[in-house]
Design an enzyme around this catalytic site. Structure first.
Site, short mmCIF file in Angstrom:
data_model
loop_
_atom_site.label_atom_id
_atom_site.label_comp_id
_atom_site.label_asym_id
_atom_site.label_seq_id
_atom_site.Cartn_x
_atom_site.Cartn_y
_atom_site.Cartn_z
N ALA A 66 0.86 -1.18 0.00
CA ALA A 66 0.00 0.00 0.00
C ALA A 66 0.90 1.23 0.00
O ALA A 66 2.06 1.17 0.44
CB ALA A 66 -0.89 -0.02 1.23
N GLY A 109 0.75 -5.00 0.86
CA GLY A 109 -0.42 -5.11 -0.01
C GLY A 109 -0.12 -5.78 -1.34
O GLY A 109 -1.02 -6.34 -1.97
N GLU A 112 -0.31 -9.36 -0.65
CA GLU A 112 -1.74 -9.65 -0.38
C GLU A 112 -2.56 -9.65 -1.67
O GLU A 112 -3.46 -10.46 -1.84
CB GLU A 112 -2.27 -8.63 0.62
CG GLU A 112 -1.62 -8.79 1.98
CD GLU A 112 -1.88 -7.62 2.91
OE1 GLU A 112 -1.43 -6.50 2.60
OE2 GLU A 112 -2.53 -7.82 3.94
N GLU A 132 4.74 -4.89 7.17
CA GLU A 132 3.97 -3.85 7.86
C GLU A 132 4.43 -3.63 9.30
O GLU A 132 4.39 -2.52 9.81
CB GLU A 132 2.47 -4.22 7.87
CG GLU A 132 1.80 -4.12 6.51
CD GLU A 132 1.87 -5.41 5.70
OE1 GLU A 132 2.69 -6.30 6.02
OE2 GLU A 132 1.09 -5.52 4.74
N1 CAA Z 1 4.63 3.30 -0.62
C1 CAA Z 1 5.03 4.49 -1.14
N2 CAA Z 1 6.19 4.64 -1.83
C2 CAA Z 1 6.98 3.55 -1.96
C3 CAA Z 1 6.62 2.30 -1.43
C4 CAA Z 1 5.37 2.20 -0.73
N3 CAA Z 1 4.92 1.03 -0.22
N4 CAA Z 1 7.61 1.41 -1.71
C5 CAA Z 1 8.55 2.10 -2.41
N5 CAA Z 1 8.17 3.39 -2.56
C6 CAA Z 1 8.90 4.46 -3.26
C7 CAA Z 1 10.10 4.93 -2.44
O1 CAA Z 1 9.67 5.84 -1.44
C8 CAA Z 1 10.96 5.53 -3.51
O2 CAA Z 1 10.45 6.80 -3.84
P1 CAA Z 1 11.45 8.09 -3.94
O3 CAA Z 1 12.34 7.72 -5.12
O4 CAA Z 1 10.52 9.22 -4.22
O5 CAA Z 1 12.19 8.15 -2.67
C9 CAA Z 1 10.72 4.62 -4.71
O6 CAA Z 1 9.48 3.95 -4.45
C10 CAA Z 1 11.80 3.57 -4.89
O7 CAA Z 1 11.93 2.87 -3.66
P2 CAA Z 1 13.33 2.68 -2.90
O8 CAA Z 1 14.25 3.81 -3.22
O9 CAA Z 1 13.02 2.44 -1.46
O10 CAA Z 1 13.86 1.36 -3.61
P3 CAA Z 1 14.86 0.28 -3.01
O11 CAA Z 1 15.22 -0.62 -4.14
O12 CAA Z 1 15.95 0.93 -2.25
O13 CAA Z 1 13.99 -0.54 -1.93
C11 CAA Z 1 12.03 -1.72 -1.14
C12 CAA Z 1 12.92 -1.35 -2.35
C13 CAA Z 1 12.80 -2.65 -0.21
C14 CAA Z 1 10.81 -2.45 -1.70
C15 CAA Z 1 11.63 -0.43 -0.37
O14 CAA Z 1 11.12 0.50 -1.30
C16 CAA Z 1 10.57 -0.66 0.68
O15 CAA Z 1 10.87 -1.15 1.74
N6 CAA Z 1 9.31 -0.28 0.39
C17 CAA Z 1 8.22 -0.36 1.35
C18 CAA Z 1 7.73 -1.78 1.52
C19 CAA Z 1 6.64 -1.83 2.57
O16 CAA Z 1 6.84 -1.51 3.72
N7 CAA Z 1 5.42 -2.27 2.15
C20 CAA Z 1 4.29 -2.35 3.04
C21 CAA Z 1 3.44 -1.13 2.89
S1 CAA Z 1 2.11 -1.08 4.08
C22 CAA Z 1 0.94 -2.12 3.46
O17 CAA Z 1 1.08 -2.69 2.40
C23 CAA Z 1 -0.29 -2.27 4.31
C24 CAA Z 1 -1.23 -3.32 3.81
O18 CAA Z 1 -1.18 -4.46 4.20
C25 CAA Z 1 -2.27 -2.97 2.90
#
Ligand code: CAA
Length: 258
Positions: A66, A109, A112, A132
């Site tokens: 998400a 998500g 999921e 999460e």
């Molecule tokens: N939401 C918003 N933006 C996101 C995102 C997310 N879930 N995942 C990645 N992005 C964005 C980053 O912020 C970044 O944007 P900027 O260039 O503007 O900074 C861009 O995508 C590229 O990401 P990274 O620079 O972080 O890329 P990376 O290769 O270094 O890392 C990653 C990849 C490990 C997937 C890392 O992006 C990450 O940890 N993302 C979040 C994963 C996460 O926590 N997901 C769970 C979300 S909560 C949820 O999903 C609730 C639910 O159950 C519904």
């Protein structure tokens, strides 16, 4: 086809493909993307000319979860009533088989969403996780319910309580993915799988998906009763007659409904 900004929706023969397309955010599932995804999938589901749907992302990310930035400041009411959350109920009820073709990150998500599909085809680069907990929340698109059903309570608990990711091979061993394919063959394999499903009798496919869904939701005795009725009902279709006649006559079936 409607003009979408966060997805690409296309068809080829009886197969529809929805490509998540927010590369700048690793296909993070914001409200707009989820609305478009559900709109496109619902439209394909209502079209009897479509026999299977493929959902995919990019080489780097199926979806990284998400959209954290969108929901960071939301409160209880926004999360309950708005954003991407309420729409999933309709998605879960779609009748057309859906294949998730996962390459790269399928997190939160994203994992999921893959689990809401019927088949998960994974590239050897796929990484699954429910991170999460590291954000101070828990899975919100069904992960705490579907992951334990898919891989068992103890492995699911380890992933959900620590946020650890698993690679494609571990996911396949655990039963989270249907099959692993080399990354550069993912889309072709997904299309071939979808074409195979789309070539079958649509009423039989819908009934089989329904029965598989029942297995996730019902106690065994109730599920078995459900299957018995659905099985008997299949004998009311022309396609059952054609399928069995074709077998006896040693030829390929010509299903009317496909
Ligand atoms: N939401 C918003 N933006 C996101 C995102 C997310 N879930 N995942 C990645 N992005 C964005 C980053 O912020 C970044 O944007 P900027 O260039 O503007 O900074 C861009 O995508 C590229 O990401 P990274 O620079 O972080 O890329 P990376 O290769 O270094 O890392 C990653 C990849 C490990 C997937 C890392 O992006 C990450 O940890 N993302 C979040 C994963 C996460 O926590 N997901 C769970 C979300 S909560 C949820 O999903 C609730 C639910 O159950 C519904």
């Amino acid at each position: 086809m409607d003009a979408y900004t966060c997805i690409i929706a296309e068809t080829r023969g009886r197969v529809a493909t929805i490509t998540l397309n927010r590369p700048e955010a690793l296909n993070a599932l914001n409200g707009a993307l989820v609305r478009e995804l559900i709109d496109a999938a619902t439209g394909f589901d209502a079209d009897p000319g479509i026999g299977a749907i493929v959902i995919t992302g990019s080489a780097k990310a199926f979806a990284a979860g998400a959209d954290i930035k969108e929901m960071a400041e939301h409160g209880y009411a926004e999360m309950l009533l708005g954003g991407p959350f309420p729409g999933w109920v309709g998605f879960e009820r779609l009748r057309t088989p859906i294949i998730a073709a996962v390459s790269g990150f399928a997190l939160g998500g994203g994992c999921e969403l893959a689990m809401m599909c019927d088949i998960i085809l994974a590239a050897d680069t796929a990484k699954f996780g429910q991170p999460e907990i590291t954000l101070g929340i828990l899975p919100g698109f069904g992960g705490s319910q579907r992951l334990p059903r898919a891989i068992g309570k103890y492995k699911a608990a380890e992933m959900i309580l620590t946020g650890r990711m698993m690679g494609a091979e571990e996911a396949e061993r655990a039963g989270l993915v249907s099959r692993i394919v080399p990354a550069d063959e993912l889309l072709a394999e997904a299309a071939a799988l979808a074409e195979t499903i789309a070539s079958k009798s649509l009423p039989a496919v819908i009934a089989a998906k329904d029965a598989l869904q029942a297995a996730q939701e019902m106690p065994l005795a109730e599920g078995l009763r459900f299957e018995r009725q659905a099985f008997a009902a299949a004998f009311a279709t022309e396609d059952q007659k054609e399928g069995m006649r074709a077998f006896a006559e040693k030829r390929a079936p010509e299903f009317r409904h496909r």
